[in-house]
Design a protein around this motif. Structure first.
Motif, PDB file in Angstrom:
ATOM      1  N   HIS A 126      37.048  26.924 -26.587  1.00  0.00           N
ATOM      2  CA  HIS A 126      36.248  27.012 -25.214  1.00  0.00           C
ATOM      3  C   HIS A 126      36.577  28.411 -24.780  1.00  0.00           C
TER       4      HIS A 126
ATOM      5  N   HIS B 142      39.321  24.828 -32.616  1.00  0.00           N
ATOM      6  CA  HIS B 142      38.237  24.368 -31.663  1.00  0.00           C
ATOM      7  C   HIS B 142      38.847  25.114 -30.224  1.00  0.00           C
TER       8      HIS B 142
ATOM      9  N   GLU C 140      30.975  19.794 -33.647  1.00  0.00           N
ATOM     10  CA  GLU C 140      32.051  20.602 -33.096  1.00  0.00           C
ATOM     11  C   GLU C 140      32.360  21.742 -33.600  1.00  0.00           C
TER      12      GLU C 140
ATOM     13  N   HIS D  10      31.664  25.408 -25.018  1.00  0.00           N
ATOM     14  CA  HIS D  10      32.340  25.251 -26.356  1.00  0.00           C
ATOM     15  C   HIS D  10      31.911  26.541 -27.077  1.00  0.00           C
TER      16      HIS D  10
ATOM     17  N   GLU E 207      31.754  20.663 -20.886  1.00  0.00           N
ATOM     18  CA  GLU E 207      32.861  21.285 -21.532  1.00  0.00           C
ATOM     19  C   GLU E 207      33.804  21.591 -20.644  1.00  0.00           C
TER      20      GLU E 207
HETATM   21 ZN   LIG Z   1      34.628  21.694 -27.669  1.00  0.00          ZN
END
Ligand SMILES: [Zn+2]
Length: 237
Positions: A177, A175, A236, A188, A47
């Motif tokens: 991180h 989304h 995801e 992630h 990631e």
């Molecule tokens: Zn990701």
């Protein structure tokens, strides 16, 4: 002159779904389009977390290292940081965070960068394991992934909110991180609880997609929207 009202995205989340994991942009070129962002490396190798002009890889063995300019990525989103909102957060659970941020900053139909710096009561991440060609699909490749967690961690959440209409081009919704301040925990983001932090939001009118039109596998692929949608929801979130 660097623009701060555009997200630059190389590739699509959708191209990862059938397993197009070859890196098609160098980290050096990517960083010329933004100093902050997220992505993955060639071969779905971990990631990527980009903060303050430095790109880091959280690896499946739990280590974090800085990425060199010649290394390549199949998918990444970056922007030049200039938040238009900054607000303190105290004692916020993930579910409340997501609902509240969308509502307070009117994100439903806009692209935004989300950055949270501070102390977290709990953080849980996962890291995609490096793949070798011939590549499996994203769902197969991420069926078993190492997870990492920590309590009372100082660090930074970085990522994006995208309108659900753009699911497939990217991840619709959040989304995110994470990278700890001491670089001992990254990946992630699966779960978090904010203790004390500062939230920064940057709204974007423009979403710039840059496609790997010299990549033979990309040119040949038959993409299927339904497969992509299901795979993103599985891999995801
Ligand atoms: Zn990701």
């Amino acid at each position: 002159m660097a623009t701060t009202d555009t997200i630059f995205q190389h590739g699509t989340l959708g191209l990862l779904v059938p397993g197009l994991f070859d890196g098609t942009i160098t980290a050096g070129e990517l960083l010329s389009h933004g100093d902050t962002g997220i992505g993955t490396l060639d071969g779905l190798n971990g990631e990527v977390i980009i903060l303050d002009g430095h790109a880091y890889q959280a690896r499946e063995d739990g280590q974090v290292r800085e990425i060199e300019a010649h290394e390549t990525l199949p998918f990444a989103s970056v922007h030049f940081e200039k938040p238009d909102v900054s607000a303190p957060l105290t004692d916020v659970a993930q579910a409340d965070f997501e609902t509240q941020v969308v509502k307070d900053y009117r994100l439903k139909n806009v692209f935004a960068a989300i950055r949270v710096d501070g102390t977290f009561k709990h953080i849980k991440t996962r890291v995609a394991p490096r793949q070798q060609p011939p590549y499996k699909t994203l769902v197969q490749a991420t069926a078993t992934q190492p997870e990492f967690s920590g309590d009372n961690v100082k660090g930074t959440i970085i990522g994006y909110y995208a309108p659900h209409l753009f699911q497939g081009a990217t991840v619709g919704g959040f989304h995110l991180h994470f990278l700890s301040q001491d670089h001992q925990l990254g990946g992630h983001l699966l779960a978090f609880d904010v203790d004390q932090a500062v939230l920064k939001v940057q709204h974007f009118a423009d979403f710039h997609v840059h496609l790997p039109i010299d990549n033979e596998a990309y040119l040949q692929e038959e993409f299927d929207n339904e497969t992509i949608d299901h795979a993103i929801n599985k891999a995801e979130r």
